[in-house]
Design an enzyme around this catalytic site. Structure first.
Site, PDB file in Angstrom:
ATOM      1  N   SER A  63      37.367  51.157   5.820  1.00 22.54           N
ATOM      2  CA  SER A  63      37.997  50.804   4.507  1.00 22.54           C
ATOM      3  C   SER A  63      36.904  49.893   3.721  1.00 22.54           C
ATOM      4  O   SER A  63      37.414  49.431   2.527  1.00 22.54           O
ATOM      5  CB  SER A  63      39.304  50.021   4.758  1.00 22.54           C
ATOM      6  OG  SER A  63      39.180  48.752   5.429  1.00 22.54           O
ATOM      7  N   THR A 184      38.292  44.877   0.891  1.00 15.79           N
ATOM      8  CA  THR A 184      37.398  43.766   1.172  1.00 15.79           C
ATOM      9  C   THR A 184      37.127  43.254   2.459  1.00 15.79           C
ATOM     10  O   THR A 184      38.249  42.675   3.133  1.00 15.79           O
ATOM     11  CB  THR A 184      37.848  42.560  -0.038  1.00 15.79           C
ATOM     12  OG1 THR A 184      38.153  43.151  -1.125  1.00 15.79           O
ATOM     13  CG2 THR A 184      36.909  41.514   0.179  1.00 15.79           C
ATOM     14  N   THR A 202      32.774  44.309  -0.941  1.00 13.96           N
ATOM     15  CA  THR A 202      33.829  45.368  -1.198  1.00 13.96           C
ATOM     16  C   THR A 202      33.641  46.600  -2.085  1.00 13.96           C
ATOM     17  O   THR A 202      32.533  46.449  -2.773  1.00 13.96           O
ATOM     18  CB  THR A 202      34.699  44.438  -2.134  1.00 13.96           C
ATOM     19  OG1 THR A 202      36.135  45.110  -2.367  1.00 13.96           O
ATOM     20  CG2 THR A 202      34.316  43.971  -3.325  1.00 13.96           C
ATOM     21  N   ARG A 212      34.508  48.755 -13.758  1.00 15.80           N
ATOM     22  CA  ARG A 212      35.445  47.595 -13.297  1.00 15.80           C
ATOM     23  C   ARG A 212      34.585  46.883 -12.055  1.00 15.80           C
ATOM     24  O   ARG A 212      34.417  47.286 -11.110  1.00 15.80           O
ATOM     25  CB  ARG A 212      36.832  48.117 -12.841  1.00 15.80           C
ATOM     26  CG  ARG A 212      37.758  46.882 -12.500  1.00 15.80           C
ATOM     27  CD  ARG A 212      37.692  46.647 -10.993  1.00 15.80           C
ATOM     28  NE  ARG A 212      38.844  45.879 -10.621  1.00 15.80           N
ATOM     29  CZ  ARG A 212      39.012  45.266  -9.412  1.00 15.80           C
ATOM     30  NH1 ARG A 212      37.932  45.685  -8.465  1.00 15.80           N
ATOM     31  NH2 ARG A 212      39.979  44.326  -9.327  1.00 15.80           N
ATOM     32  N   THR A 235      41.197  37.821  -1.173  1.00 14.17           N
ATOM     33  CA  THR A 235      41.269  39.089  -1.168  1.00 14.17           C
ATOM     34  C   THR A 235      42.281  39.808  -1.736  1.00 14.17           C
ATOM     35  O   THR A 235      43.551  38.861  -1.826  1.00 14.17           O
ATOM     36  CB  THR A 235      41.186  39.719   0.190  1.00 14.17           C
ATOM     37  OG1 THR A 235      41.304  41.351   0.431  1.00 14.17           O
ATOM     38  CG2 THR A 235      42.363  39.559   1.167  1.00 14.17           C
ATOM     39  N   GLY A 236      42.583  40.893  -2.281  1.00 17.49           N
ATOM     40  CA  GLY A 236      43.712  41.340  -2.938  1.00 17.49           C
ATOM     41  C   GLY A 236      43.274  42.019  -4.479  1.00 17.49           C
ATOM     42  O   GLY A 236      42.425  42.148  -4.587  1.00 17.49           O
TER      43      GLY A 236
END
Ligand code: ASP
Length: 326
Positions: A63, A184, A202, A212, A235-236
């Site tokens: 990921s 991330t 990330t 973006r 993160t998030g």
């Protein structure tokens, strides 16, 4: 390899490193891989870079970096930064040809008078410094993008990061795991000399509008390190963190004397008080003071972190969740 713990045990007493704190449970594998060198006198800066590089390239961590999810048009772009102090930091964003944004960011920090390079300029700079170009989109990530396209959705806001099986395939036992993907790795290190460093890598929010850039590569948003105040990494949902300079705010609170948990709480309280908060929004932070006190918190359930010190390598829940049950 490691001992696991479900209980968050913030440090009671001040302590020096070595200590590594990483976002998400897959950080445990990376921490463990880097630990032997770090524990035998390595620098925090080398360790945090190595943790992100490990995550970028480990095929079992699907990921981050290679294996991360692409933008709305199926293209990968990577962001990352590294920081020792306000005077020593480097960053890159929208990298499309090189796998390790933190490695490029460190070159920006070490070899240029600048802080941040973007897009083609960052890729060209990486080439000038001999870093190899690599494909960034994995077959599984391409498949996930095709599935997302087939469902006819193009908004990025439908993905809420939830910690899952760090080593599983995107399409495997859990066919739907990619829906909750988190992209991330943020890592903070404190070395034996008491030096703090942080890094963040990330592929950004899955299905983002091309171009973006989120909080992760922006100094003071996704990451901030100040030897006088401490270090914080987020993160998030980057947009929520960017609106309040989240990592900088946490470090400034610690500089004023706050404990890491209270500093993080203030950041998350500000985010939680927004009227436009969506159920898919998530933010989590890890923060550490120069004396070794550290903590972690999350806006919503689903975040875990990895922690390594002389006692072993652990995956644990954050000290608190700001909006439990949401
Ligand atoms: N904060 C990252 C971004 O908004 C995403 C993440 O942490 O998963 O780009």
């Amino acid at each position: 390899m490691s001992e696991r713990s479900d209980k968050h045990t913030p440090r009671e007493a001040a302590a020096r490193g070595p200590l590594l704190l990483s976002t998400w449970s897959f950080g445990e594998r990376a921490n463990a891989a880097v630990w032997p060198e770090f524990a035998s006198g390595g620098s925090a800066l080398d360790a945090v870079e190595a943790v992100t590089v490990f995550c970028d390239e480990d095929p079992g961590i699907d990921s981050v970096g290679y294996g991360g999810l692409p933008d709305r048009d199926g293209q990968m772009s990577l962001d990352g930064c590294v920081m020792l102090s306000p005077e020593q930091c480097g960053s890159v964003c929208a990298v499309r040809k090189h796998l390790h944004p933190v490695r490029i960011a460190r070159l920006v920090m070490d070899r240029t008078p600048h802080v941040m390079l973007a897009g083609e300029g960052a890729d060209d700079f990486a080439n000038e410094h001999g870093l190899p170009e690599q494909p960034l989109l994995s077959p599984d990530a391409k498949k996930a993008w095709e599935k997302h396209q087939a469902e006819g959705k193009d908004e990025s806001a439908d993905v809420r990061p939830v910690d899952g099986d760090p080593g599983g395939a995107l399409f495997g036992d859990d066919e739907e795991r990619w829906r909750n993907n988190h992209d991330t790795i943020g890592v903070l290190g404190l070395d034996e000399q008491g030096v703090l460093a942080g890094a963040c890598s990330t592929s950004g929010m899955p299905w983002k509008v091309p171009g973006r850039v989120g909080d992760s590569p922006i100094i003071g948003h996704g990451l901030y390190v100040d030897p006088q105040g401490g270090a914080a990494v987020a993160t998030g949902t980057g947009e929520l963190v960017m609106a309040i300079c989240g990592s900088f705010l946490a470090v400034e609170r610690m500089r004023s004397g706050a404990m890491p948990e209270d500093a993080i709480r203030e950041v998350l309280e500000r985010i939680a008080s927004r009227s436009d908060l969506q159920v898919n929004h998530q933010v989590a932070l890890i923060a550490i003071r120069p004396d070794g006190h550290w903590s972690a918190g999350a806006l919503r359930p689903g975040f875990r972190l990895a922690f390594s010190d002389g006692s072993g390598h652990h995956t644990m829940d954050p000290a608190f969740v700001q909006l439990p049950g949401t």
